[in-house]
Motif scaffolding. Sequence first.
Motif, mmCIF file in Angstrom:
data_model
loop_
_atom_site.group_PDB
_atom_site.id
_atom_site.type_symbol
_atom_site.label_atom_id
_atom_site.label_comp_id
_atom_site.label_asym_id
_atom_site.label_seq_id
_atom_site.Cartn_x
_atom_site.Cartn_y
_atom_site.Cartn_z
ATOM 1 N N ALA A 27 0.832 -1.204 0.000
ATOM 2 C CA ALA A 27 0.000 0.000 0.000
ATOM 3 C C ALA A 27 0.866 1.253 0.000
ATOM 4 O O ALA A 27 0.594 2.228 -0.719
ATOM 5 N N ALA A 28 1.932 1.253 0.799
ATOM 6 C CA ALA A 28 2.834 2.414 0.847
ATOM 7 C C ALA A 28 3.525 2.610 -0.495
ATOM 8 O O ALA A 28 3.663 3.736 -0.993
ATOM 9 N N ALA A 29 3.958 1.510 -1.117
ATOM 10 C CA ALA A 29 4.620 1.597 -2.425
ATOM 11 C C ALA A 29 3.652 2.125 -3.485
ATOM 12 O O ALA A 29 4.016 2.956 -4.334
ATOM 13 N N ALA A 30 2.389 1.638 -3.437
ATOM 14 C CA ALA A 30 1.389 2.119 -4.403
ATOM 15 C C ALA A 30 1.118 3.610 -4.206
ATOM 16 O O ALA A 30 1.001 4.375 -5.174
ATOM 17 N N GLY A 31 1.052 4.037 -2.940
ATOM 18 C CA GLY A 31 0.834 5.464 -2.663
ATOM 19 C C GLY A 31 1.980 6.315 -3.163
ATOM 20 O O GLY A 31 1.770 7.381 -3.766
ATOM 21 N N LEU A 32 3.215 5.853 -2.935
ATOM 22 C CA LEU A 32 4.388 6.603 -3.425
ATOM 23 C C LEU A 32 4.422 6.645 -4.945
ATOM 24 O O LEU A 32 4.803 7.653 -5.542
ATOM 25 N N THR A 33 4.019 5.545 -5.580
ATOM 26 C CA THR A 33 3.980 5.513 -7.043
ATOM 27 C C THR A 33 2.977 6.525 -7.584
ATOM 28 O O THR A 33 3.251 7.259 -8.535
ATOM 29 N N MET A 34 1.789 6.571 -6.953
ATOM 30 C CA MET A 34 0.763 7.546 -7.384
ATOM 31 C C MET A 34 1.241 8.979 -7.187
ATOM 32 O O MET A 34 1.035 9.843 -8.036
ATOM 33 N N LEU A 35 1.897 9.231 -6.039
ATOM 34 C CA LEU A 35 2.408 10.570 -5.763
ATOM 35 C C LEU A 35 3.468 10.963 -6.777
ATOM 36 O O LEU A 35 3.470 12.089 -7.286
#
Length: 195
Positions: free
Chosen positions: A7-15
């Motif tokens: 989830a953290a990796a997906a959030g960083l990717t979106m950001l």
Amino acid sequence: MRRVACAAAAGLTMLAALMCVLGTVATRTVVVAAVDIERGTAIEAGMLRLAQWPIGDGAVLEDALDSLDGLRGIAQVDIVAGQPMYRPMIRDQPTIPDGFTVIEVRLASDGDALMNGDEIALASATGCTDAADDGPSSDACVLVERAMVMRLGTSAGRTSNGYAAVSTTPLAMSAVDALRVMAAQEAGAIVAVTR
């Protein structure tokens, strides 16, 4: 732990993706109206602000103002809050030309159609004095070829069709013209003619 990490990796990717998109949209600083401004209003501090606008193809904002320094004058059109400002939308405050005086003139024409700084002519409905016999002529005449509107006039009511019945407007003109207008407005109606 894996789910939290995913989830953290997906959030960083979106950001990161969002930052890349925002980085490709170029903006520039433009002056915009901070509030709705009516035509004829004197522009004051607080009515305008700086904002970032997307440049896009650049043509639309090419002539937009980009600094608030010394930006004062009279609004020439109705301006909506948030609208970019362009130089033709603001006219400098009028100053009294050398050799002119300012008098209040009762206009039978619609003073609301005038703007500060407009140069107008004044015509009398009762005619001018005929030099040959010192009596008034029967034809309407131009009393003043050049008068400047110093500020918007005050209306004394409106007719049934919505036009101002009489408006009192401060006008700058030569002293000779001012004396002629003061005498003529006691005799009859005076109308403003745009030049």
